[in-house]
Scaffold this active site. Structure first.
Site, PDB file in Angstrom:
ATOM      1  CD1 TRP A  34      43.477  86.025   5.051  1.00  0.00           C
ATOM      2  CD2 TRP A  34      42.062  87.057   6.452  1.00  0.00           C
ATOM      3  NE1 TRP A  34      44.177  86.371   6.190  1.00  0.00           N
ATOM      4  CE2 TRP A  34      43.341  87.001   7.065  1.00  0.00           C
ATOM      5  CE3 TRP A  34      41.014  87.654   7.162  1.00  0.00           C
ATOM      6  CZ2 TRP A  34      43.589  87.526   8.345  1.00  0.00           C
ATOM      7  CZ3 TRP A  34      41.269  88.189   8.430  1.00  0.00           C
ATOM      8  CH2 TRP A  34      42.547  88.106   9.004  1.00  0.00           C
ATOM      9  CD  GLU A  77      47.571  90.693  15.795  1.00  0.00           C
ATOM     10  OE1 GLU A  77      47.800  91.672  15.054  1.00  0.00           O
ATOM     11  OE2 GLU A  77      48.171  89.605  15.685  1.00  0.00           O
ATOM     12  CD  GLU A 112      50.412  92.418  11.721  1.00  0.00           C
ATOM     13  OE1 GLU A 112      49.591  92.219  12.626  1.00  0.00           O
ATOM     14  OE2 GLU A 112      51.307  91.607  11.436  1.00  0.00           O
ATOM     15  CG  HIS A 115      46.145  90.098  12.003  1.00  0.00           C
ATOM     16  ND1 HIS A 115      47.512  90.016  12.085  1.00  0.00           N
ATOM     17  CD2 HIS A 115      45.820  89.673  10.759  1.00  0.00           C
ATOM     18  CE1 HIS A 115      47.992  89.564  10.937  1.00  0.00           C
ATOM     19  NE2 HIS A 115      46.988  89.356  10.119  1.00  0.00           N
ATOM     20  CD  GLU A 165      55.049  90.409  11.889  1.00  0.00           C
ATOM     21  OE1 GLU A 165      54.115  89.614  12.041  1.00  0.00           O
ATOM     22  OE2 GLU A 165      54.869  91.601  11.574  1.00  0.00           O
ATOM     23  CB  THR A 168      52.356  87.100  16.340  1.00  0.00           C
ATOM     24  OG1 THR A 168      53.163  87.425  15.219  1.00  0.00           O
ATOM     25  CG2 THR A 168      52.465  88.204  17.364  1.00  0.00           C
ATOM     26  CG  ASP A 197      47.672  87.673   7.148  1.00  0.00           C
ATOM     27  OD1 ASP A 197      47.599  86.962   6.126  1.00  0.00           O
ATOM     28  OD2 ASP A 197      46.818  88.534   7.436  1.00  0.00           O
ATOM     29  CD  GLU A 198      50.713  88.043  12.880  1.00  0.00           C
ATOM     30  OE1 GLU A 198      51.485  88.821  12.291  1.00  0.00           O
ATOM     31  OE2 GLU A 198      49.826  88.417  13.672  1.00  0.00           O
ATOM     32  CG  HIS A 201      53.372  90.270   8.132  1.00  0.00           C
ATOM     33  ND1 HIS A 201      52.329  90.636   8.943  1.00  0.00           N
ATOM     34  CD2 HIS A 201      52.928  90.443   6.861  1.00  0.00           C
ATOM     35  CE1 HIS A 201      51.291  91.022   8.190  1.00  0.00           C
ATOM     36  NE2 HIS A 201      51.634  90.901   6.925  1.00  0.00           N
TER      37      HIS A 201
HETATM   38 FE   LIG Z   1      52.372  90.570  12.822  1.00  0.00          FE
HETATM   39 FE   LIG Z   2      49.068  90.472  13.615  1.00  0.00          FE
END
Ligand SMILES: [Fe+2]
Ligand SMILES: [Fe+2]
Length: 326
Positions: A34, A77, A112, A115, A165, A168, A197-198, A201
């Site tokens: 995305w 971010e 990242e 974000h 991570e 978040t 995503d976090e 990670h």
């Molecule tokens: Fe992150």
């Molecule tokens: Fe992030």
């Protein structure tokens, strides 16, 4: 000291092989992942202004604290340059520009970067934010940097990033569900994909530490203990607003998050518990005496912290952020 650094480098070289094999599990292909524009009105279309109007109407329903938390999250971010430059200073990362660790750092940063980009554009279009005030805070945070107590030690750094991570992930996920409740489904979707995503990670960083525990359990345990004794500080702990001193806004930001249940002292304990479980702390073998003591400390910590958290009162003091209109 020399020996310490050499050993860290050796271990980093060892994990790098596994990391390169697994990297594609933890990061998504760039062509298809995305992008911010997937969620934002397209300025080339006739419907652009009516879509923005709709966005602003939904954004009006967001509570003051939620907007404050969202801005704090966005600034966090946006301070990505701090994290990237920090990672390149970690022992064993920047020895080879084309090596696996630098590759990981670049690819992680590239993911990242979306974000802050997405959230910043959303906040700008929402009409609720004094962008100049927010931008000043962002510039300050990058200029001020952070002090996370890891030094250049990869063990301490990857323990920190594993924790962070996960934190978040929790925070973006909760903002997503709160936004939905407040009637802003678009914002909810945005924070949902960021949270996803976090989570990926977090898996990566946890995996690095898992591998470190396999080859250097005693030092890994000592590093974990040390980070938990220092407490994991959030990367935005130097947050400030125009005219204020370094760090003066941070407490108001975390108060708002605590009040809304976006990120609380209980979440801190839950993350610690998750790490203890995922790294099988209880059953790590080949520990020396100091490593055993470190393990005891870590194993007892969640209950101790829970007792403290239960006694904590929900922060009631309302604060007027310069970032938010009205
Ligand atoms: Fe992150
Ligand atoms: Fe992030």
């Amino acid at each position: 000291m020399k020996f310490f650094e050499e050993k860290r480098k050796e271990v980093m070289g060892h994990i790098e092989k596994f990391m390169l094999e697994k990297m594609n599990e933890y990061l998504k292909p760039i062509d298809t992942i995305w992008q911010p524009s997937d969620f934002l009105p397209d300025a080339s279309r006739d419907t652009f202004f009516s879509e923005i109007k709709e966005m602003q109407e939904s954004a009006r329903g967001l509570s003051y604290d939620l907007v404050a938390v969202l801005i704090g999250d966005t600034i966090t971010e946006e301070a990505l340059p701090t994290y990237e430059s920090w990672l390149t200073m970690v022992e064993g990362v920047s020895d080879n520009e084309e090596g696996g660790w630098m590759k990981w750092t670049r690819h992680w940063t590239a993911e990242e970067n979306r974000h802050g980009d997405l959230l910043n554009k959303y906040l700008y279009l929402s009409g609720r934010v004094n962008m100049r005030m927010m931008e000043v805070s962002t510039q300050y945070l990058i200029a001020d940097g952070f002090d996370i107590g890891t030094g250049h030690d990869p063990y301490r750094n990857f323990i920190y990033t594993s924790f962070q991570e996960l934190a978040t992930n929790v925070s973006h996920r909760r903002v997503a569900s709160q936004a939905k409740k407040d009637g802003d489904t678009l914002l909810s979707k945005m924070c949902g994909v960021i949270a996803g995503d976090e989570a990926r990670h977090a898996k990566a960083y946890k995996y690095f530490i898992e591998k470190i525990f396999e080859v250097d359990p005693n030092e890994a345990m000592l590093a974990f203990e040390d980070m938990m004794r220092k407490k994991i500080v959030m990367p935005a702990h130097f947050l400030r607003e125009v005219g204020l001193k370094i760090g003066q806004t941070f407490g108001h930001f975390t108060d708002a998050a605590e009040r809304l249940g976006i990120y609380t002292a209980i979440d801190y304990v839950d993350i610690l518990k998750e790490l203890i479980e995922d790294w099988h702390i209880e059953s790590v073998t080949d520990l020396k005496e100091d490593g055993e003591k470190a393990r005891d400390y870590i194993m007892n910590l969640p209950n101790r912290l829970l007792r403290v958290a239960e006694r904590m009162k929900n922060p009631m003091l309302e604060y007027k952020f310069s970032w938010i209109y009205g």
